[in-house]
Design an enzyme around this catalytic site. Structure first.
Site, short mmCIF file in Angstrom:
data_model
loop_
_atom_site.label_atom_id
_atom_site.label_comp_id
_atom_site.label_asym_id
_atom_site.label_seq_id
_atom_site.Cartn_x
_atom_site.Cartn_y
_atom_site.Cartn_z
N ARG A 150 0.86 -1.18 0.00
CA ARG A 150 0.00 0.00 0.00
C ARG A 150 0.90 1.23 0.00
O ARG A 150 1.92 1.28 0.70
CB ARG A 150 -0.91 0.03 1.24
N ASP B 241 4.35 -0.24 -7.05
CA ASP B 241 3.09 -0.57 -7.72
C ASP B 241 1.95 0.21 -7.09
O ASP B 241 0.85 0.24 -7.63
CB ASP B 241 2.82 -2.08 -7.58
N GLU C 270 -2.43 7.69 -4.79
CA GLU C 270 -2.95 7.05 -6.02
C GLU C 270 -4.45 7.22 -6.22
O GLU C 270 -4.95 7.10 -7.35
CB GLU C 270 -2.60 5.55 -6.04
N HIS D 16 -0.81 0.04 -9.72
CA HIS D 16 -1.49 -0.93 -8.85
C HIS D 16 -2.02 -2.12 -9.66
O HIS D 16 -3.23 -2.37 -9.71
CB HIS D 16 -2.64 -0.23 -8.09
#
Ligand code: NAD
Length: 351
Positions: free
Chosen positions: A240, A264, A269, A301
């Site tokens: 996260r 990622d 985000e 993600h």
């Protein structure tokens, strides 16, 4: 009468896999797909639904849960493992059923973490662009051999364990940190545990984060912990975004202490990922600064994004909904007690 489920943040692939999983139950469940996220502005679109089905960047804080409650929604079905975006205390107070998909494909995420790390380490992202321009030089593409290096695995749950197994296959020495040690990690002799994060960070050439975002892990990687890392070490985060202080990472990259970072997930985000902003002016200066470094790799993600994981997410979501409707004990329930579904007898669902 069928049970209406308002499904937020859907892309064509979500609709495809959910529709396939629910096909045999079409008479019982009516999926209403929305391509936008659930938040206070969109919550009214859940009106008439018994359940909402949401993903990682939908907002499920107290005001949204209260609004859902007022609209008559009883259940929250997460199409993901992480639940840091849900106010579970409020959900429980309001009597919501909340369930996640805890393990759709830990190997998919672990494989992607290692792929990101190797891309960053061997500079494949730069080589790809260079070769397309007809430039076959190797300057600037020098990497290191993973075999024999020390990898730090922070969090040895489902994904961390799968990542450790892959790193072991590469011939790495593995150090792990987790307040709750894994019997499997020890039984499989994957590596050794360190008692604290700082000791782990000071010894590792590569560090991969696999712990959940909680109040205790927010900005786990910060100015102080970055300073503990070996100079030139590479950091990977597929867990996260909030685990990492972006500002501190930028400073550590600028000072050349941090050798590179592959992400990622990103702490900001929410308003960006899963949507096309290629024609927009992106206002997040930290993200844009981050992406100017040659030794930074950012993905949107996607570590979970495999055929197997999408199938599993869809079928477990259906099972969670069925457990709720039938008032069966749900192994994936995230709240201790929720109000039993009052109208269960009206829906002769057989799963
Ligand atoms: P898990 O619950 O199986 O394991 C998490 C582990 O982290 C547990 O063993 C826990 O004890 C440990 N942990 C908790 N606090 C810690 C701390 N301070 N330091 C070190 N370890 C700590 O979870 P998982 O399924 O392995 O998922 C790990 C993470 O990956 C989650 O954050 C999840 O949201 C994320 N995830 C990302 C994607 C993606 O597509 N990028 C997909 C799935 C999951």
């Amino acid at each position: 009468m069928s049970i209406k489920v308002a499904v937020f943040s859907t892309k064509p692939y979500d609709r495809q896999y959910l529709a396939a999983a629910f096909a045999a139950k079409r008479d019982h469940f009516d999926l209403v797909f929305h391509d936008f996220a659930l938040n206070l502005d969109t919550v009214a679109l859940a009106r008439g639904a018994t359940a909402v089905c949401v993903f990682v960047n939908d907002v499920l804080d107290a005001p949204v849960l209260e609004a859902l409650h007022a609209e008559g929604v009883h259940a929250v079905l997460l199409r993901c493992a992480g639940f840091n975006h849900v106010d579970l205390v409020k959900a429980e107070t309001l009597g919501f059923f909340v369930a996640n998909v805890p393990s759709y494909s830990p190997e998919a995420v672990a494989e992607f973490s290692v792929a990101l790390l190797q891309t960053l380490n061997r500079r494949t992202h730069r080589a790809y662009n260079r070769v397309r321009e007809g430039n076959f030089t190797l300057d600037g593409l020098l990497g290191t051999t993973l075999h024999g290096k020390t990898v730090g695995v922070v969090g040895t749950g489902r994904i961390g364990l799968a990542a450790a197994r892959i790193f072991k296959g590469y011939g790495c020495r593995i150090l792990a940190f987790d307040p709750f040690r894994s019997d499997d990690f020890l039984a499989e002799k994957l590596g050794a545990y360190e008692d604290d994060l700082d000791t782990l960070l000071s010894q590792c050439d590569f560090v991969s984060l696999h712990c959940p975002l909680t109040k205790g892990t927010h900005h786990l990687i910060n100015e102080h912990t970055l300073a503990k890392m070996k100079p030139g070490a590479l950091l990977v985060n597929t867990s996260r975004g909030g685990l990492i202080s972006t500002r501190s990472v930028i400073a550590a990259l600028k000072s050349r202490h941090l050798g590179g970072v592959a992400l990622d997930v990103y702490e900001g985000e929410g308003g960006l990922f899963y949507n096309d902003h290629s024609g927009d002016i992106i206002e997040d200066d930290e993200l844009m600064r981050l992406m100017t470094f040659p030794n930074v790799l950012v993905c949107g993600h996607q570590a979970f994004f495999t055929v197997e994981a999408l199938s599993e997410i869809a079928s477990v979501t259906l099972q969670n909904l069925a457990d709720f409707v039938l008032s069966h004990p749900c192994p994936n329930s995230l709240v201790q007690s929720h109000k039993l579904f009052a109208r269960r007898d009206s829906y002769p669902v057989r799963i």
